[in-house]
Design a protein around this motif. Sequence first.
Motif, mmCIF file in Angstrom:
data_model
loop_
_atom_site.group_PDB
_atom_site.id
_atom_site.type_symbol
_atom_site.label_atom_id
_atom_site.label_comp_id
_atom_site.label_asym_id
_atom_site.label_seq_id
_atom_site.Cartn_x
_atom_site.Cartn_y
_atom_site.Cartn_z
ATOM 1 N N THR A 17 0.842 -1.181 0.000
ATOM 2 C CA THR A 17 0.000 0.000 0.000
ATOM 3 C C THR A 17 0.884 1.239 0.000
ATOM 4 N N VAL A 18 0.502 2.217 -0.791
ATOM 5 C CA VAL A 18 1.126 3.534 -0.721
ATOM 6 C C VAL A 18 0.203 4.388 0.138
ATOM 7 N N GLU A 19 0.662 4.752 1.307
ATOM 8 C CA GLU A 19 -0.208 5.400 2.282
ATOM 9 C C GLU A 19 -0.731 6.733 1.751
ATOM 10 N N PRO A 20 -2.035 6.981 1.903
ATOM 11 C CA PRO A 20 -2.583 8.292 1.523
ATOM 12 C C PRO A 20 -1.997 9.397 2.404
ATOM 13 N N PRO A 21 -2.049 10.640 1.956
ATOM 14 C CA PRO A 21 -1.429 11.741 2.711
ATOM 15 C C PRO A 21 -1.985 11.946 4.116
ATOM 16 N N HIS A 22 -3.231 11.510 4.357
ATOM 17 C CA HIS A 22 -3.890 11.847 5.618
ATOM 18 C C HIS A 22 -3.604 10.874 6.763
ATOM 19 N N VAL A 23 -2.912 9.779 6.518
ATOM 20 C CA VAL A 23 -2.808 8.703 7.511
ATOM 21 C C VAL A 23 -2.383 9.219 8.882
ATOM 22 N N TRP A 24 -1.295 9.977 8.930
ATOM 23 C CA TRP A 24 -0.794 10.455 10.221
ATOM 24 C C TRP A 24 -1.373 11.812 10.605
ATOM 25 N N GLN A 25 -1.637 12.637 9.635
ATOM 26 C CA GLN A 25 -2.189 13.951 9.946
ATOM 27 C C GLN A 25 -3.562 13.846 10.605
ATOM 28 N N ASP A 26 -4.314 12.831 10.257
ATOM 29 C CA ASP A 26 -5.642 12.638 10.838
ATOM 30 C C ASP A 26 -5.592 11.990 12.220
ATOM 31 N N PHE A 132 5.935 4.207 3.043
ATOM 32 C CA PHE A 132 6.700 5.225 3.765
ATOM 33 C C PHE A 132 7.354 4.701 5.047
ATOM 34 N N PRO A 133 6.659 3.919 5.888
ATOM 35 C CA PRO A 133 7.324 3.408 7.094
ATOM 36 C C PRO A 133 8.456 2.446 6.789
ATOM 37 N N ARG A 154 1.371 3.307 16.076
ATOM 38 C CA ARG A 154 -0.013 3.005 16.444
ATOM 39 C C ARG A 154 -1.002 3.629 15.459
ATOM 40 N N ALA A 155 -0.686 4.841 14.981
ATOM 41 C CA ALA A 155 -1.569 5.484 14.007
ATOM 42 C C ALA A 155 -1.616 4.676 12.714
ATOM 43 N N TYR A 156 -0.453 4.208 12.269
ATOM 44 C CA TYR A 156 -0.425 3.378 11.062
ATOM 45 C C TYR A 156 -1.263 2.126 11.258
ATOM 46 N N ASN A 157 -1.093 1.461 12.396
ATOM 47 C CA ASN A 157 -1.839 0.229 12.643
ATOM 48 C C ASN A 157 -3.337 0.480 12.703
ATOM 49 N N ASP A 158 -3.735 1.596 13.306
ATOM 50 C CA ASP A 158 -5.159 1.930 13.354
ATOM 51 C C ASP A 158 -5.698 2.168 11.947
ATOM 52 N N ARG A 172 -11.372 -8.415 1.951
ATOM 53 C CA ARG A 172 -10.417 -8.832 0.912
ATOM 54 C C ARG A 172 -9.010 -8.300 1.153
ATOM 55 N N LEU A 173 -8.861 -7.330 2.043
ATOM 56 C CA LEU A 173 -7.533 -6.835 2.412
ATOM 57 C C LEU A 173 -7.223 -7.308 3.822
ATOM 58 N N ILE A 174 -6.045 -7.884 3.991
ATOM 59 C CA ILE A 174 -5.653 -8.564 5.231
ATOM 60 C C ILE A 174 -4.668 -7.673 5.975
ATOM 61 N N PRO A 175 -4.913 -7.358 7.235
ATOM 62 C CA PRO A 175 -4.035 -6.409 7.930
ATOM 63 C C PRO A 175 -2.661 -6.981 8.276
ATOM 64 N N LEU A 176 -1.663 -6.148 8.084
ATOM 65 C CA LEU A 176 -0.286 -6.409 8.506
ATOM 66 C C LEU A 176 0.151 -5.194 9.307
ATOM 67 N N THR A 177 0.487 -5.382 10.556
ATOM 68 C CA THR A 177 0.782 -4.249 11.424
ATOM 69 C C THR A 177 2.275 -4.133 11.724
ATOM 70 N N LEU A 178 2.635 -3.014 12.355
ATOM 71 C CA LEU A 178 4.020 -2.699 12.699
ATOM 72 C C LEU A 178 4.203 -2.764 14.210
ATOM 73 N N ILE A 179 5.459 -2.765 14.645
ATOM 74 C CA ILE A 179 5.778 -2.689 16.065
ATOM 75 C C ILE A 179 6.834 -1.611 16.284
ATOM 76 N N PRO A 180 6.918 -1.068 17.498
ATOM 77 C CA PRO A 180 8.044 -0.193 17.838
ATOM 78 C C PRO A 180 9.283 -1.063 18.054
ATOM 79 N N LEU A 181 10.120 -1.151 17.068
ATOM 80 C CA LEU A 181 11.247 -2.082 17.084
ATOM 81 C C LEU A 181 12.254 -1.791 18.187
#
Length: 408
Positions: A17-26, A132-133, A154-158, A172-181
């Motif tokens: 996925t190419v994240e839309p511009p609003h992901v973190w701003q929102d 982006f991440p 957390r914002a990305y995962n939400d 049809r889209l399966i979630p893949l989340t991130l962690i604070p490494l």
Amino acid sequence: MKRMESFPTIISVDDHTVEPPHVWQDRLPSRYRDTGPRIVRAPLKEMTFLGGKFAPVMGEKGDEGPLGDWWVYEDLHRPLTRLDTAVGYDRDEIRLEVITYEQMRPGSHAVPARLADMDVNHVQSALCFPTFPRFCGQTFTESADRELGLLCVRAYNDWMVEEWCGPEARGRLIPLTLIPLWDPELAAAEVRRNAARGVRAVAFSEIPPHLGLPSVHTDHWDPFLRACDETGTVIAMHIGSSSRMPSTSADAPPAVGSTITFANCCFSMVDWLMSGKFERFPNLRIMYAEGQIGWIPYILERADIVWEENRGWGGVADKVLRPPSELFAGHVYGCFFDDAFGLRNLDAIGVGNVLYETDYPHSDSTWPKSREVAERQMAHLTPDVVERIVRGNAIDLLGLTADGLWHP
């Protein structure tokens, strides 16, 4: 080539996925909106990609140079490039160049358009890695402000769970989340938070020491691994998730690295097989996205020989209690999109350890001909084996419904 009369719809375990511009701003608190990830349109000053190192430089407003959309985050400036979203372009027309959202295929960032492009490609469901991440969220690990970094994860995962994989996606889209490494306890908490809402896959680095983090041979990651083990969360590692693509020299052209991209997966898999983690966490499962599979039989053969003959002085006798090939069979999955050699040697890998992918919308993607590629390369396999490779194994691994959909 004769098309198979019936070919199962594909579940791709590696799209993007190419994240839309609003992901973190929102989603970020207002005090972070000026430092958190945001899109700025600016000219390109210069950009190189040599020796596996991507080095773009953003120009100032009014400078000469092609305009592109750039993610700006703290001191980081990262442009959207044609390589991020190359589907729909002739391969010979794909260049390393900056682009804007208007210049990319809408399916790269918009759910309805993505589903339409999946229909064109005979794909039912897809697991998507970030852009982006970067492939395991290392962008936020490298940030100066850890509080902001955690909020960004957390914002990305939400966004991933609630919007990208939300009601509009119809399962049809399966979630893949991130962690604070940077913190395994926080990572474990994030795994559990997302598992509670149905997530069964988390991104991780193929070679953490390349990110300045401890290796899997230490006990540093145990809280995170325990959380994955107890929640049935598969650890998904994409090529390049160590921020270092394999290459041979500082001046090697990208074609060298592109040919040997599997090498990171190869090194990583040996790490895991010799780490003892599968003995300690018996429910742990890992998968290698875009690593292909043809290299796996030799590595398993060699690892078994080393374990049999050299485990005493090799430092693994007390923690690796079974042949590595047995550990592989129960814990590791190879992912491919174009690997005829690997499919001809499927018996040496294991039918249950192989997953299919389309890599949409990257330049390597087989879209819109993923079915045709699969039919050509799988023509010698029985229908039940084809079913397992292109969807059945993914259903089992990712906890999907029997009809191949994700539901929280």
